[in-house]
Design a protein around this motif. Structure first.
Motif, PDB file in Angstrom:
ATOM      1  N   GLY B  39       0.819  -1.206   0.000  1.00  0.00           N
ATOM      2  CA  GLY B  39       0.000   0.000   0.000  1.00  0.00           C
ATOM      3  C   GLY B  39       0.852   1.255   0.000  1.00  0.00           C
ATOM      4  O   GLY B  39       0.551   2.228  -0.696  1.00  0.00           O
ATOM      5  N   THR B  41       3.903   1.653  -1.232  1.00  0.00           N
ATOM      6  CA  THR B  41       4.527   1.932  -2.526  1.00  0.00           C
ATOM      7  C   THR B  41       3.497   2.470  -3.520  1.00  0.00           C
ATOM      8  O   THR B  41       3.836   3.158  -4.469  1.00  0.00           O
ATOM      9  N   LEU B  42       2.213   2.164  -3.289  1.00  0.00           N
ATOM     10  CA  LEU B  42       1.183   2.613  -4.225  1.00  0.00           C
ATOM     11  C   LEU B  42       0.704   4.023  -3.948  1.00  0.00           C
ATOM     12  O   LEU B  42       0.105   4.667  -4.795  1.00  0.00           O
ATOM     13  N   MET B  43       0.975   4.504  -2.739  1.00  0.00           N
ATOM     14  CA  MET B  43       0.371   5.741  -2.257  1.00  0.00           C
ATOM     15  C   MET B  43       0.563   6.911  -3.221  1.00  0.00           C
ATOM     16  O   MET B  43      -0.339   7.703  -3.457  1.00  0.00           O
ATOM     17  N   ARG B  45       2.074   6.537  -6.549  1.00  0.00           N
ATOM     18  CA  ARG B  45       1.958   6.265  -7.980  1.00  0.00           C
ATOM     19  C   ARG B  45       0.532   5.972  -8.404  1.00  0.00           C
ATOM     20  O   ARG B  45       0.173   6.233  -9.549  1.00  0.00           O
TER      21      ARG B  45
END
Lengths: 179, 166
Positions: B39, B41-43, B45
């Motif tokens: 989560g 790393t997605l925040m 991108r």
């Protein structure tokens, strides 16, 4: 928070496409697209969170050995069939399915099984068929389309297993890949 | 929209219960930590990716192509339709209405099968917004390589099925 190369790619992409849209269509269109992206984000967050949690919990429940036996590199056609069936049955949008692919990947599924899973989800998933395709494109078309796509996930899995002989297509270890 | 949501959170609850029964609270914590790591790393991108995909949908006009994918357009039309399908913007709520435009403006059935197949498999929008952030570019290369021919094959099988029925 650390900013990785992939983040910069997306930043560049958003900037370039946004600029083109601004020049060609004006500020109103850009604003509308931003609002749309924002509301989509709000809409998918609860599902994304669930998808990530499912991925995290599944890795606690199944051992690497089990997944490798059922879906690993030597699982043969049966492994591809199981992966396809699982993908077909996976509900929800990409914000649910990709975290599950990721979880399977960490858990030891091979490239062929991952590809078969996501291809079955995208071509044969029930969710979209029932909610969108049947009502909008009709029964006859949907049946023909579904039948024509039925064998494809296993085919894709076989092609993937063949492609990974070349280094360019070989997946890295899941742990290093998240850089 | 809320039906699937209830379903997935139900799945989370059941899996959580199973993990709790087997490993107790530490197991639940470990599962959540691994979810949280992805989560994080997605925040950044994910919002950017959604934004880029939304802009792309604005600047690629596709409706003009329907005359090239009629019933008589054959394998070439099937191939073109598969490509067009891959470029259709957005999720099903954005792309199915466009598919209807194609269908009503004279696209052939095998070509439409290839178009929906191309949309399902290539899905530029989904690739940008979810697949690249979560799975990385190598996985995308592998998946595109493996599924490049699928929509065309689907169109050809559909052509065959129609022939059998006639």
């Amino acid at each position: 928070m650390k900013i990785a190369g992939t983040d910069l790619v997306f930043l560049a992409l958003a900037t370039v496409t946004g600029t083109i849209a601004y020049v060609r269509l004006g500020p109103d269109a850009v604003l509308a697209a931003m609002l749309e992206a924002g509301s989509l984000l709000v809409l998918i967050l609860p599902q994304l969170a669930a998808g990530l949690l499912i991925g995290g919990l599944v890795t606690r429940l199944v051992s690497k050995d089990q997944v490798a036996r059922w879906l690993g590199g030597s699982s043969g056609l049966m492994g591809l069939a199981i992966a396809s069936l699982a993908g077909l049955l996976t509900p929800g949008g990409p914000f649910t399915s990709f975290p599950m692919v990721y979880a399977l990947w960490i858990a030891g599924a091979d490239a062929g099984a991952l590809i078969a899973f996501i291809t079955a989800w995208s071509l044969l998933g029930f969710n979209r068929l029932i909610i969108w395709e049947l009502p909008l494109l009709g029964l006859e078309f949907s049946v023909i389309r579904y039948l024509a796509c039925l064998p494809l996930p296993i085919l894709a899995g076989l092609i993937a297993r063949w492609l990974v002989r070349w280094p360019a297509f070989r997946l890295r270890d899941p742990d290093e890949a998240q850089e | 929209m809320s039906g699937p949501l209830i379903f997935i959170w139900g799945a989370v609850a059941i899996l959580g219960l199973l993990v709790w029964k087997r490993e107790g609270v530490p197991g639940l914590r470990a599962g959540s930590v691994s979810a949280l790591n992805i989560g994080r790393t997605l925040m950044l991108r994910l919002p950017l990716a959604l934004l880029a995909a939304s802009f792309l949908a604005l600047i690629i006009p596709l409706e003009h192509l329907s005359r090239f994918i009629g019933p008589e357009s054959g394998v070439l039309g099937i191939t073109l339709a598969a490509l067009v399908g891959g470029l259709l913007p957005g999720g099903p709520m954005a792309s199915f209405p466009i598919a209807i435009v194609f269908m009503n403006s004279g696209a052939g059935v095998p070509q439409m099968v290839a178009l929906i197949g191309g949309w399902s498999v290539f899905a530029l929008h989904r690739l940008l917004a979810y697949e690249a952030p979560i799975m990385g570019w190598r996985f995308i290369a592998l998946r595109l390589g493996s599924s490049m021919v699928l929509p065309v094959i689907a169109g050809l099988i559909a052509d065959l099925l129609l022939g059998l029925r006639a």
